[in-house]
Write a protein that holds these residues in place. Structure first.
Motif, PDB file in Angstrom:
ATOM      1  N   ASP A 125      28.346  29.657  84.387  1.00  0.00           N
ATOM      2  CA  ASP A 125      28.224  30.919  85.134  1.00  0.00           C
ATOM      3  C   ASP A 125      29.162  32.002  84.610  1.00  0.00           C
ATOM      4  N   PHE A 126      29.378  31.982  83.298  1.00  0.00           N
ATOM      5  CA  PHE A 126      30.202  33.036  82.703  1.00  0.00           C
ATOM      6  C   PHE A 126      29.298  34.214  82.353  1.00  0.00           C
ATOM      7  N   PRO A 127      29.667  35.423  82.732  1.00  0.00           N
ATOM      8  CA  PRO A 127      28.792  36.589  82.489  1.00  0.00           C
ATOM      9  C   PRO A 127      28.720  36.972  81.012  1.00  0.00           C
ATOM     10  N   ALA A 128      27.680  36.539  80.365  1.00  0.00           N
ATOM     11  CA  ALA A 128      27.470  36.817  78.946  1.00  0.00           C
ATOM     12  C   ALA A 128      26.001  37.131  78.724  1.00  0.00           C
ATOM     13  N   GLU A 129      25.685  37.636  77.545  1.00  0.00           N
ATOM     14  CA  GLU A 129      24.286  37.896  77.214  1.00  0.00           C
ATOM     15  C   GLU A 129      23.494  36.594  77.313  1.00  0.00           C
ATOM     16  N   LYS A 130      22.219  36.710  77.644  1.00  0.00           N
ATOM     17  CA  LYS A 130      21.357  35.548  77.855  1.00  0.00           C
ATOM     18  C   LYS A 130      20.354  35.409  76.716  1.00  0.00           C
ATOM     19  N   LEU A 131      20.020  34.177  76.392  1.00  0.00           N
ATOM     20  CA  LEU A 131      19.000  33.932  75.380  1.00  0.00           C
ATOM     21  C   LEU A 131      17.652  34.446  75.875  1.00  0.00           C
ATOM     22  N   ALA A 132      16.866  35.022  74.959  1.00  0.00           N
ATOM     23  CA  ALA A 132      15.590  35.627  75.344  1.00  0.00           C
ATOM     24  C   ALA A 132      14.431  34.641  75.297  1.00  0.00           C
ATOM     25  N   HIS A 133      14.669  33.443  74.759  1.00  0.00           N
ATOM     26  CA  HIS A 133      13.565  32.494  74.591  1.00  0.00           C
ATOM     27  C   HIS A 133      14.152  31.090  74.522  1.00  0.00           C
ATOM     28  N   ASP A 134      13.352  30.096  74.843  1.00  0.00           N
ATOM     29  CA  ASP A 134      13.816  28.713  74.763  1.00  0.00           C
ATOM     30  C   ASP A 134      14.167  28.313  73.332  1.00  0.00           C
ATOM     31  N   ILE A 146      18.782  35.612  65.882  1.00  0.00           N
ATOM     32  CA  ILE A 146      18.824  35.163  67.267  1.00  0.00           C
ATOM     33  C   ILE A 146      18.362  36.300  68.168  1.00  0.00           C
ATOM     34  N   VAL A 147      17.582  35.976  69.183  1.00  0.00           N
ATOM     35  CA  VAL A 147      17.102  36.992  70.122  1.00  0.00           C
ATOM     36  C   VAL A 147      17.710  36.721  71.502  1.00  0.00           C
ATOM     37  N   THR A 148      18.232  37.784  72.099  1.00  0.00           N
ATOM     38  CA  THR A 148      18.816  37.711  73.432  1.00  0.00           C
ATOM     39  C   THR A 148      18.231  38.817  74.294  1.00  0.00           C
ATOM     40  N   GLU A 149      18.440  38.709  75.593  1.00  0.00           N
ATOM     41  CA  GLU A 149      17.923  39.719  76.507  1.00  0.00           C
ATOM     42  C   GLU A 149      18.727  41.014  76.387  1.00  0.00           C
ATOM     43  N   TYR A 150      18.040  42.123  76.503  1.00  0.00           N
ATOM     44  CA  TYR A 150      18.681  43.430  76.490  1.00  0.00           C
ATOM     45  C   TYR A 150      19.388  43.644  77.830  1.00  0.00           C
ATOM     46  N   LEU A 151      20.640  44.065  77.783  1.00  0.00           N
ATOM     47  CA  LEU A 151      21.423  44.303  78.990  1.00  0.00           C
ATOM     48  C   LEU A 151      21.460  45.785  79.309  1.00  0.00           C
ATOM     49  N   TRP A 255      34.104  47.314  73.464  1.00  0.00           N
ATOM     50  CA  TRP A 255      32.733  47.285  72.952  1.00  0.00           C
ATOM     51  C   TRP A 255      32.082  45.912  73.126  1.00  0.00           C
ATOM     52  N   ALA A 256      32.859  44.920  73.537  1.00  0.00           N
ATOM     53  CA  ALA A 256      32.292  43.597  73.772  1.00  0.00           C
ATOM     54  C   ALA A 256      31.674  43.483  75.159  1.00  0.00           C
ATOM     55  N   ALA A 257      31.794  44.524  75.963  1.00  0.00           N
ATOM     56  CA  ALA A 257      31.290  44.487  77.340  1.00  0.00           C
ATOM     57  C   ALA A 257      30.109  45.430  77.504  1.00  0.00           C
ATOM     58  N   VAL A 258      29.114  44.977  78.250  1.00  0.00           N
ATOM     59  CA  VAL A 258      27.947  45.791  78.579  1.00  0.00           C
ATOM     60  C   VAL A 258      27.695  45.657  80.073  1.00  0.00           C
ATOM     61  N   GLY A 259      27.325  46.750  80.707  1.00  0.00           N
ATOM     62  CA  GLY A 259      27.003  46.702  82.133  1.00  0.00           C
ATOM     63  C   GLY A 259      27.803  47.725  82.913  1.00  0.00           C
ATOM     64  N   ARG A 260      27.802  47.549  84.199  1.00  0.00           N
ATOM     65  CA  ARG A 260      28.503  48.480  85.072  1.00  0.00           C
ATOM     66  C   ARG A 260      29.786  47.846  85.579  1.00  0.00           C
ATOM     67  N   ILE A 266      29.699  39.952  78.678  1.00  0.00           N
ATOM     68  CA  ILE A 266      30.313  39.981  77.358  1.00  0.00           C
ATOM     69  C   ILE A 266      29.271  39.613  76.295  1.00  0.00           C
ATOM     70  N   VAL A 267      29.261  40.368  75.198  1.00  0.00           N
ATOM     71  CA  VAL A 267      28.290  40.167  74.126  1.00  0.00           C
ATOM     72  C   VAL A 267      29.024  39.909  72.808  1.00  0.00           C
ATOM     73  N   GLY A 268      28.248  39.567  71.773  1.00  0.00           N
ATOM     74  CA  GLY A 268      28.816  39.420  70.437  1.00  0.00           C
ATOM     75  C   GLY A 268      29.580  38.129  70.233  1.00  0.00           C
TER      76      GLY A 268
END
Length: 372
Positions: A125-134, A146-151, A255-260, A266-268
């Protein structure tokens, strides 16, 4: 310092005296010249688009670097800074992020490790970018993708609240279990050149030396003094080895953080793995700004919520604070030398490194808050 600490420092100094970083950098440079991928090949977007459509059975309306679009470009960045981080807009569904890596090393296996790490973070449950596909990893022209979900939300503006949240997340990251697999791989380096300098933070120093040796023969007479000074700085730098370790991020700052604010992710994670935990915190403190004590205090307090640094870490903090600025200073020197000029010793990151009071002031201020 303890006898053990004195011994470790003596070992480090002996290793530095051998010039190993220089010879490693020279060897990597020569290997790179022989590699068919020594010059990074541009991504053919039309071909990559076809590859992703075929692999995932999706229709793609556009694909472009994230920093080509003002709506997605990180605040404060410039066009071309993230050329291989691509926004993939699909005909149906939210956009994806596709990251295309170099193929000069076994990066496909490394990217598979990135996917494993993102699954690990999700499981905790660490807030990070999520994988976009299995099956998020594919191979395109020999390169790992690698493909991840757009935040949504973009990069947040730096503020005490944001710095506190970022540092608290870093402290939380450093408490996660390192059981094995990709999570236990060497990590913490920036990975500017994924071909040769992958792994622990000390690889940033090897990369910094490589920046210098790549232009060594082209440095004009008026630039030799700065060149040799930078080379000495790299040889004498503290590589953070021997300090407490954890699962850590390779380039942890705003720059490693995305969101509000209050809901950042955290990304990258390409540079992540097990390594000394102090460099990631040091880079966050450096980018928090020495002139803004409120930001610095907020970051230190956020990290302290989860981790109490050891006396050895606090003692070495000033030197470790200088590690990433030194990497950037050597990169700046290389870019200037390639253009036939010599950067001023008091300018930019070179000026930062040339004035050790920067790191001393940052460390002294941060230590007060880190001690509590």
């Amino acid at each position: 310092m303890t006898k053990e600490g004195s011994f470790k420092r003596a070992v480090r100094e002996r290793a530095q005296a051998t010039g190993l970083r220089y010879t490693e950098a020279r060897a990597a440079l020569e290997e790179g010249r022989r590699s068919p991928f020594a010059q990074t090949r541009p991504v053919e977007f039309a071909e990559l688009r076809a590859h992703l459509e075929a692999r995932y059975g999706v229709g793609i309306t556009s694909i472009a670097p994230i920093d080509d679009d003002p709506e997605t470009r990180p605040a404060g960045s410039w066009i071309g800074h993230y050329p291989w981080t691509l926004v993939v807009k699909r005909e149906v569904g939210s956009p994806w992020i596709a990251r295309v890596f170099s193929s000069a090393a076994d990066t496909v296996g490394r990217v598979e490790g990135d996917a494993e790490i993102l699954r690990f973070l999700a499981a905790h449950d660490f807030p990070a970018e999520k994988l976009a596909h299995d099956e998020p990893v594919s191979v395109f022209e020999g390169r790992g993708v690698i493909v991840t979900e757009y935040l949504e939300g973009g990069r947040p503006a730096q503020s005490p609240a944001v710095l506190h949240e970022l540092a608290s997340l870093l402290g939380r990251l450093h408490t996660l279990p390192v059981a094995g697999g990709a999570v236990a791989r060497d990590g913490g380096a920036e990975e500017h050149d994924g071909a040769f300098f992958v792994g622990r933070p000390k690889q940033d120093l090897a990369a910094a030396m490589s920046f210098l040796v790549s232009v060594e023969d082209a440095v004009p007479p008026e630039g030799r003094e700065t060149f040799e000074w930078l080379r000495d700085q790299v040889e004498q730098a503290d590589n953070a080895e021997g300090l407490p370790e954890a699962f850590t991020h390779g380039n942890y700052h705003g720059w490693a953080a995305v969101g509000r604010p209050g809901d950042l992710s955290i990304v990258g994670w390409a540079g992540s793995g097990r390594g000394p935990r102090l460099p990631a915190l040091a880079w966050l403190l450096t980018t928090a700004g020495e002139g803004d004590e409120e930001n610095l205090d907020a970051a230190a307090r956020g990290y302290r919520e989860h981790v109490q640094l050891t006396d050895d870490e606090l003692e070495r903090l000033p030197d470790v604070l200088a590690m990433r600025p030194l990497w950037l200073a050597c990169l700046d020197f290389r870019e200037a030398a390639r253009k036939g000029s010599t950067p001023a010793k008091d300018a930019g990151w070179i000026g930062w490194v040339a004035n050790p009071e920067h790191a001393q002031r940052l460390a002294a201020r941060a230590t007060k808050s880190l001690r509590g």
